[in-house]
Write an enzyme that holds these catalytic residues in place. Structure first.
Site, short mmCIF file in Angstrom:
data_model
loop_
_atom_site.label_atom_id
_atom_site.label_comp_id
_atom_site.label_asym_id
_atom_site.label_seq_id
_atom_site.Cartn_x
_atom_site.Cartn_y
_atom_site.Cartn_z
N TYR A 1 32.31 50.37 29.46
CA TYR A 1 33.22 49.34 28.92
C TYR A 1 34.23 49.93 27.93
CZ TYR A 1 30.75 45.87 31.55
OH TYR A 1 30.24 45.16 32.60
N GLN B 1 37.96 35.15 36.43
CA GLN B 1 36.74 35.95 36.41
C GLN B 1 37.02 37.28 35.72
OE1 GLN B 1 34.65 35.72 40.51
NE2 GLN B 1 36.76 35.14 40.89
N ASP C 1 39.98 41.23 31.63
CA ASP C 1 41.19 41.74 30.97
C ASP C 1 41.92 40.59 30.27
OD1 ASP C 1 43.25 40.49 32.71
OD2 ASP C 1 42.57 41.87 34.26
N HIS D 1 33.74 35.11 32.83
CA HIS D 1 32.89 36.31 32.79
C HIS D 1 33.08 37.11 31.50
CE1 HIS D 1 32.41 36.33 37.48
NE2 HIS D 1 31.63 35.45 36.88
N CYS E 1 27.10 39.72 18.89
CA CYS E 1 25.84 40.09 18.24
C CYS E 1 24.70 39.56 19.11
CB CYS E 1 25.79 39.49 16.84
SG CYS E 1 24.17 39.68 16.06
N THR F 1 40.38 37.15 44.76
CA THR F 1 38.93 37.31 44.54
C THR F 1 38.23 37.36 45.90
OG1 THR F 1 36.93 36.30 43.60
CG2 THR F 1 38.77 34.80 44.03
N GLU G 1 43.90 40.16 52.06
CA GLU G 1 43.16 40.17 53.33
C GLU G 1 42.23 38.97 53.40
OE1 GLU G 1 41.25 43.97 52.97
OE2 GLU G 1 39.55 43.10 51.91
#
Ligand code: BJW
Length: 239
Positions: free
Chosen positions: A58, A95, A98, A113, A121, A181, A208
């Protein structure tokens, strides 16, 4: 195509909308998961086993996101324009972890997400903004204990964020548009089925066909920067 004036449009965005900004998708060849075991870097048990690996994964993605190389693209900008100029309500559920929708000028984006630039914490659940790296031996600014900081990201097996609000937005929209997605991750993959129970018109925009394409009423095939910009102009021109 759209032959009515929608009162409330809900967009669901995924990694494909940020692909042309230089952020890798997950499941494409050469995508983020190609060199990673998904459950090692995106599950609570993976984090417990190897916090160093998960923080490194991350930290690298956060550094890339905040670098000069990554900017919102025409698709993010088109959605921000629609939010500002459209007479009806426009909701963005993403989702993506960024912050490119916000950088493009969108407001009140629902990050189901989580967000890369936030940490949490583990003990109190308090969320803090963090733009630098997190190390496993960092002291948590909230509880002051070492090892209690985690990325504010929803991993597999965890409950996505803001689900009560999302349910309300899905139940009140009359147009649902999914962008970039793959429809492989739940519960987001079933939003199209939920809105269709209310008769909501649904459009999928992707380069696609996906696993869930058959569930949509209409399809826009092509890169998000092109199809979303055109779609937004079409919506703004509805009388
Ligand atoms: C373009 C483009 C361009 C490219 N233009 N398009 C068995 C059956 C059913 C469900 C489960 C099951 N076993 C476990 C589950 C549940 C699990 C799940 O879905 N697993 C699946 C793998 C099967 N889900 C969960 O655990 C979730 N929690 C949960 O379900 O709680 C219980 C619950 C139930 C009901 C209601 C509420 C709660 C949590 C899921 C957390 C997902 N987290 C991740 C990683 C963390 C974030 C991070 O590290 O960044 O989130 S996984 C990863 O996938 C990330 C993404 O947000 C998510 C979706 O990926 P996305 O965005 O679709 O990306 P890709 O790469 O898959 O697709 C990109 C698409 O873009 C492609 O289609 C391209 O063609 C397209 N594209 N370029 C337009 N230029």
């Amino acid at each position: 195509m759209i032959d009515f004036k929608p009162k409330h449009i809900v967009f669901l965005t995924g990694a494909g909308i940020s692909a042309e900004s230089g952020i890798k998708t997950f499941r494409d060849s050469n995508g983020l998961w190609e060199n990673h075991d998904i459950l090692e870097v995106a599950s609570p048990s993976g984090f417990d086993r190897n916090p160093e690996l998960v923080h490194r994964f991350y930290n690298l993605r956060r550094t890339q996101l905040l670098s000069d190389e990554v900017h919102p693209n025409e698709a993010h900008k088109a959605l921000a324009k629609l939010q500002k100029e459209y007479s009806g309500k426009v909701t963005i559920i993403t989702q993506n972890v960024d912050n490119l929708h916000e950088e493009a000028g969108s407001e009140d984006v629902i990050h189901m997400h989580g967000e890369l630039i936030k940490m949490r914490c583990k003990e109190s659940g308090k969320v803090l903004t963090k733009k630098g790296d997190i190390q496993p031996d960092d002291k948590c600014p909230c509880c002051l204990k070492v090892g209690n900081l985690r990325p504010n990201i929803v991993w597999f097996g965890e409950y996505p964020m803001h689900m009560d609000r999302i349910e309300k937005e899905l139940n009140s929209c009359d147009l649902f548009i999914s962008i970039g997605t793959s429809g492989q991750v739940y519960p987001a993959a079933m939003f199209v089925n939920l809105v269709k129970l209310n008769g909501t018109y649904t459009i999928e925009a992707n380069i696609e066909e996906t696993n869930v394409s058959d569930n949509f009423d209409d399809h826009l095939v092509g890169p998000a920067t092109q199809v979303v910009s055109k779609l937004v102009e079409d919506i703004l021109s509805i009388k």
